[in-house]
Design an enzyme around this catalytic site. Structure first.
Site, short mmCIF file in Angstrom:
data_model
loop_
_atom_site.label_atom_id
_atom_site.label_comp_id
_atom_site.label_asym_id
_atom_site.label_seq_id
_atom_site.Cartn_x
_atom_site.Cartn_y
_atom_site.Cartn_z
NE ARG A 83 76.00 88.77 76.29
CZ ARG A 83 74.80 88.56 75.72
NH1 ARG A 83 74.61 87.54 74.90
NH2 ARG A 83 73.79 89.37 75.98
CG HIS A 108 75.08 91.62 68.96
ND1 HIS A 108 75.26 90.28 68.68
CD2 HIS A 108 73.84 91.71 69.52
CE1 HIS A 108 74.19 89.60 69.05
NE2 HIS A 108 73.32 90.43 69.57
CG HIS A 183 69.81 90.56 66.35
ND1 HIS A 183 68.61 90.29 67.00
CD2 HIS A 183 70.77 90.45 67.29
CE1 HIS A 183 68.86 90.03 68.26
NE2 HIS A 183 70.16 90.11 68.48
CG ASP A 255 70.08 85.57 75.16
OD1 ASP A 255 70.56 85.32 74.03
OD2 ASP A 255 70.22 86.65 75.74
CD GLU A 322 70.54 86.69 67.61
OE1 GLU A 322 71.63 87.26 67.76
OE2 GLU A 322 69.76 86.51 68.56
C1 GLA Z 1 71.40 88.52 71.30
C2 GLA Z 1 71.91 88.31 72.66
C3 GLA Z 1 70.92 88.78 73.66
C4 GLA Z 1 70.59 90.23 73.44
C5 GLA Z 1 70.14 90.44 72.02
C6 GLA Z 1 69.98 91.90 71.68
O1 GLA Z 1 70.42 87.65 71.00
O2 GLA Z 1 72.27 86.97 72.92
O3 GLA Z 1 71.41 88.59 74.96
O4 GLA Z 1 71.71 91.03 73.70
O5 GLA Z 1 71.05 89.88 71.13
O6 GLA Z 1 69.26 92.59 72.62
#
Ligand code: GLA
Length: 357
Positions: A83, A108, A183, A255, A322
């Site tokens: 983000r 993304h 991803h 996350d 990631e």
């Molecule tokens: C990343 C983001 C998550 C989500 C995924 C895709 O990992 O941090 O919050 O948006 O991608 O769904």
């Protein structure tokens, strides 16, 4: 013989462009399929401790799944992985406004990120084994980002080692920001084979970057010690995932970006993560030149996307590791810089290494 590479049609996009699927094999039982749509890893067949292979990544059987998919299964993410807060950043005194596709933030790369682009493919023989080079020219201003950006991603499956090596290079003609990642959604028991809560994870990180309600880093680098974010020793992913720790509550699970521990000034590949499935014996080690890794526990998967063989992938059916620069770096001067200038070449490398134990 070193390995093989086979090209087949993967159909046509809604816009009528023909897309291909490339399958690379090696001599150690691995097969990796990659499409030039989104420079996406479609499947990774890897052996378990009995030598039986399974596909360890989520995905779709058809191109259509990838075109309409919203979860970035296997995709190359760009221009900016994760983000950018408020869909805005400034560079050289100028403010750039990006499409807000995740609340008020940009996720993304925006509405049509690299995961939805058709890449140019070139089969290559490297000294290690089979390689596929995918390239894309992102025009100046695309999704609000400055500069014509030329990106090359080379996927290599070494003949003698069970590794998928992803090598990224990029150049620009104007100052810009960049954060590329892959991803892939891993389930070491095989895709569609339940959730990943009993799979075990170790992260080479003593700190992570806490986030606000919109999952934007606050700028703090927080010690993992004494929190459920501590994966410095191998721990089952599900062990603490439902604890009422505020960061797990906002993330709906894991996350977050972990800060990979490296010796001061050390560049080169560093071990970022080790994941292990006690049942199948499959182990995945992730090595990278990047400073961070987003460990995402598939919290937003809700079974609505029908994956391979029509399987519904429910919440926590996979995990992502990631490798990346930290989210929202363009708005945090204390984070490693994501600025790319015309006089330099961006280079980054990540290795997904498979083994059994
Ligand atoms: C990343 C983001 C998550 C989500 C995924 C895709 O990992 O941090 O919050 O948006 O991608 O769904």
């Amino acid at each position: 013989m070193r390995g093989t590479i086979r090209k087949q049609s993967f159909g046509k996009t809604v816009g009528g462009e023909p897309i291909d699927l490339y399958s690379l094999t090696n001599k150690k039982g691995m097969e990796v399929s990659i499409t030039n749509y989104g420079a996406t890893v479609v499947s990774i067949q890897a052996p378990d401790r009995a030598g039986k292979t399974a596909d360890v990544v989520l995905g779709f059987d058809t191109l259509e799944g990838y075109e309409s998919g919203k979860a970035y299964f296997g995709a190359t993410v760009g221009r900016y992985g994760n983000r950018i807060g408020g869909g805005k950043f400034s560079l050289d005194g100028k403010t750039y406004t990006l499409p807000q596709n995740n609340g008020k933030n940009t996720l993304h790369g925006g509405i049509t990120g690299f995961n939805k682009k058709v890449w140019k493919a070139k089969e290559m023989a490297s000294k290690d084994g089979e390689s596929l080079e995918l390239s894309y020219l992102s025009p100046d201003g695309e999704e609000g980002f400055p500069g014509n950006l030329s990106v090359k991603v080379v996927f290599t499956l070494p003949a003698e080692r069970n590794e998928l090596i992803i090598d990224y290079r990029a150049t620009t003609d104007k100052d810009t920001v960049l954060n590329l990642t892959n991803h892939s959604y891993f389930n070491l028991a095989g895709e569609g084979n339940g959730d990943i809560l009993e799979q075990v994870l170790k992260l080479n990180a003593k700190k992570f970057t806490p986030v606000d309600q919109g999952l934007i880093p606050t700028g703090e680098l927080r010690d993992v010690a004494g929190t459920p974010m501590d994966f410095t020793t191998s721990t089952a992913i599900g062990k603490r995932i439902n604890e009422k720790y505020e960061q797990l509550v906002v993330g709906k699970g894991y996350d977050h970006n972990w800060v990979i521990a490296r010796a001061e000034g050390a560049k080169g590949l560093t071990l970022a993560a080790e994941a292990y499935d006690p049942k199948s014996g499959r182990q995945l080690d992730v090595l990278t030149t990047e400073p961070g890794v987003q460990f995402y526990s598939g919290n937003f998967l809700d079974g609505s996307a029908k994956g391979k063989g029509g399987k519904a992938y429910g919440q926590r059916a996979a995990f992502c590791l990631e490798t990346q620069h930290f989210p929202d770096s363009p708005n945090h001067a204390n984070f490693p810089s994501t600025v790319l200038k015309p006089d330099s070449v961006f280079h980054s490398k990540t290795v997904f290494r498979f083994s059994v134990k």
